[in-house]
Design a protein around this motif. Structure first.
Motif: not given
Length: 303
Positions: A110-137
């Motif tokens: 926010e200090d850097a000027g962002a208007a919004a952030v997007q946070i996802e519910d995967q766990v690390l190592p996360k993957k592109c949302g359109h790949l297989d074998d994503k692991r969810l939190a």
């Protein structure tokens, strides 16, 4: 006007984005992977921009696996927000850690000027949302991060992304989305919905929550137009990596041509001219500002 001369009456980026989301028309947010892309998007008439984690990491020559740091994301955010002075939605992957890390990232961006952030519910190592074998939190853990982000922000808009459709189905993704809204999310990003019917059903199930659709190329989601998404009830749509893909393809052709021909002459007609570049970055305005400052005589310096 150069960014060096701020508009002191301007509202925060988050406040401006909230006002725009209150309107009835879909907000199209193309991806901008650097300041020059942001200026080009603004000149084309777009009102807001999206900063993709995949685009940032690809710009750095690394894959989108959650390796990037908050300071690196802040650099990209600052560059793009400063260049275009448009609201920017910034992808922060899984939040760079647990609750306190998320809060630190929110404050930093926010200090850097962002208007919004997007946070996802995967766990690390996360993957592109359109790949297989994503692991969810665990949904409760993901909701705790959203609550932390909400507590840390001033005007920042919180967009919660759920990748649950692939493994938990539409009902699972909707259950997570509702939990995330209760935790403080302002909008929901249902990732990798695989049919027009799923997109429509998600929007029908959450009519009172701003929804974001991802129209990334080469993914699992059908490519729809802005008008089609608006008719379904979506409030935001992103084309997250399109600018980087186009630029990278052109750069590859440039390097191949130079290597083969020993000259760039064949590609000159496809290049931005010097005059076009200087116009885009508004070089004359910076020169005029510099001349005005240099010419100023301060009190007591008259001689």
């Amino acid at each position: 006007m150069p960014y060096l001369v701020p508009d002191r009456s301007a509202r925060s980026a988050g406040s401006r984005l909230r006002s725009r989301l209150a309107e009835d028309t879909l907000l199209v947010m193309p991806g901008a992977h650097d300041g020059l892309a942001a200026l080009q998007a603004k000149r084309a008439g777009f009102e807001a921009l999206y900063l993709s984690g995949a685009a940032m990491t690809a710009s750095m020559g690394i894959p989108d696996l959650g390796m990037i740091t908050p300071d690196e994301v802040a650099f990209f955010t600052r560059t793009i927000a400063r260049a275009a002075d448009l609201p920017v939605l910034v992808d922060i992957d899984t939040g760079f850690g647990e609750a306190l890390n998320v809060m630190h990232a929110v404050r930093t961006l926010e200090d850097a000027g962002a208007a919004a952030v997007q946070i996802e519910d995967q766990v690390l190592p996360k993957k592109c949302g359109h790949l297989d074998d994503k692991r969810l939190a665990d949904p409760r853990d993901a909701a705790a991060k959203i609550a932390a982000a909400s507590r840390a922000r001033r005007d920042l808009v919180i967009v919660a992304r759920t990748d649950a459709a692939a493994s938990e189905g539409l009902d699972g993704a909707l259950a997570r989305a509702r939990l995330y809204v209760e935790a403080g999310a302002d909008a929901i990003f249902p990732e990798a919905l695989t049919s027009v019917e799923m997109l429509a059903a998600f929007a029908e199930a959450m009519p009172d929550v701003p929804l974001l659709a991802n129209m990334t190329e080469f993914g699992r989601t059908p490519a729809l137009t802005a008008a089609e998404l608006q008719a379904m009830g979506y409030r935001m749509a992103i084309w997250p990596v399109s600018s980087l893909r186009m630029a990278a393809k052109a750069q590859g052709r440039l390097y191949a041509t130079l290597a083969a021909d020993g000259t760039t002459r064949a590609l000159v007609p496809e290049m931005l001219t010097r005059a076009e570049l200087y116009d885009l970055i508004d070089l004359p305005a910076y020169e005029a500002l510099d001349a005005a400052i240099v010419a100023t005589v301060l009190p007591g310096d008259e001689g």
